[in-house]
Design a protein around this motif. Structure first.
Motif: not given
Length: 253
Positions: A230, A234, A241, A250
């Motif tokens: 994750f 990002r 988030e 997400y």
């Protein structure tokens, strides 16, 4: 002094005497008018031979330079061939695809040209499918620019495999959200209301998932490794988030 040493001394003396005699003969030839032209001709021929040798040396140097360039070119072609073979043998299973974009004006023109008269709807006509956004797979160039402390031992294929699972999660979730309530079972209706409760002002008109969705629709384990992926997504602007109500959403970018 041995006989061998005397022979060497005698040979050296004879060679020197011969050289002196040859020098005296050449000197006398230089004073002989009849031989002057011959000596000049020999000098000119020697000068021509020297010029020819210089030309040969230049050509040899040029050919050596060309040979080095050909070797470098051969090495470059061989290296590119090895890279191409490696890419052929290691083609990723998931390649990013971009849908062709058509402007609004063009789409209107196409609708006018292809179907100037709208047909009357029939009872058996299929309903249009709802569009569900997906996460674009990472490119190798993007993966190579991810800091090493983020990647750890994760590979390019592992990250794109997780992206495939995330896309399946989003597809399954929004398939339920796009269903009419009347056609839902009690279980599906409960899921629908749970999904609606997850929405906030920041997620309006956005596609997102939460960790519970991963447990319901995939076999992914929500652990440190997945959290690391994750972080990479990002970093590569695939997710962001949205936190609130003890829940991490997400959101797809």
């Amino acid at each position: 002094m041995t006989s061998v040493d005397l022979q060497d001394v005698s040979l050296q003396l004879n060679n020197k005497i011969s050289s002196i005699k040859r020098s005296m003969q050449l000197k006398s030839m230089g004073n002989d008018p009849s031989l002057t032209k011959m000596l000049q001709k020999i000098g000119l021929e020697l000068s021509g031979i020297r010029d020819m040798l210089d030309i040969f040396q230049m050509q040899i140097l040029q050919q050596q330079t060309e040979l080095k360039s050909l070797k470098d070119l051969r090495n470059s072609v061989q290296k590119n061939s090895e890279i191409a073979y490696h890419l052929l043998e290691n083609t990723p299973a998931h390649l990013p695809r971009k849908a062709a974009q058509i402007s609004t004006a063009d789409s209107k023109d196409e609708r006018v040209q292809e179907d100037p008269v709208k047909p009357e709807p029939t009872k058996n006509s299929a309903k249009p499918k709802h569009f569900v956004r997906e996460i674009e797979y990472l490119l190798m160039e993007e993966f190579n620019h991810v800091p090493g402390y983020m990647k750890g031992r994760m590979t390019y294929d592992q990250i794109n495999a997780v992206i495939q699972e995330l896309n399946a999660t989003v597809k399954a979730k929004y398939k339920i959200l796009n269903q009419p309530l009347k056609s839902m079972t009690n279980t599906t209706r409960n899921q629908y209301h749970a999904f609606k409760e997850q929405e906030t002002k920041e997620t309006k008109d956005q596609y997102f998932f939460v960790e519970t969705d991963l447990k319901d629709f995939t076999r992914l384990k929500v652990d440190k490794k997945l959290q690391g992926i994750f972080s990479i997504l990002r970093h590569c602007h695939r997710l962001r988030e949205v936190r609130g109500g003890h829940l991490v959403r997400y959101v797809l970018l």
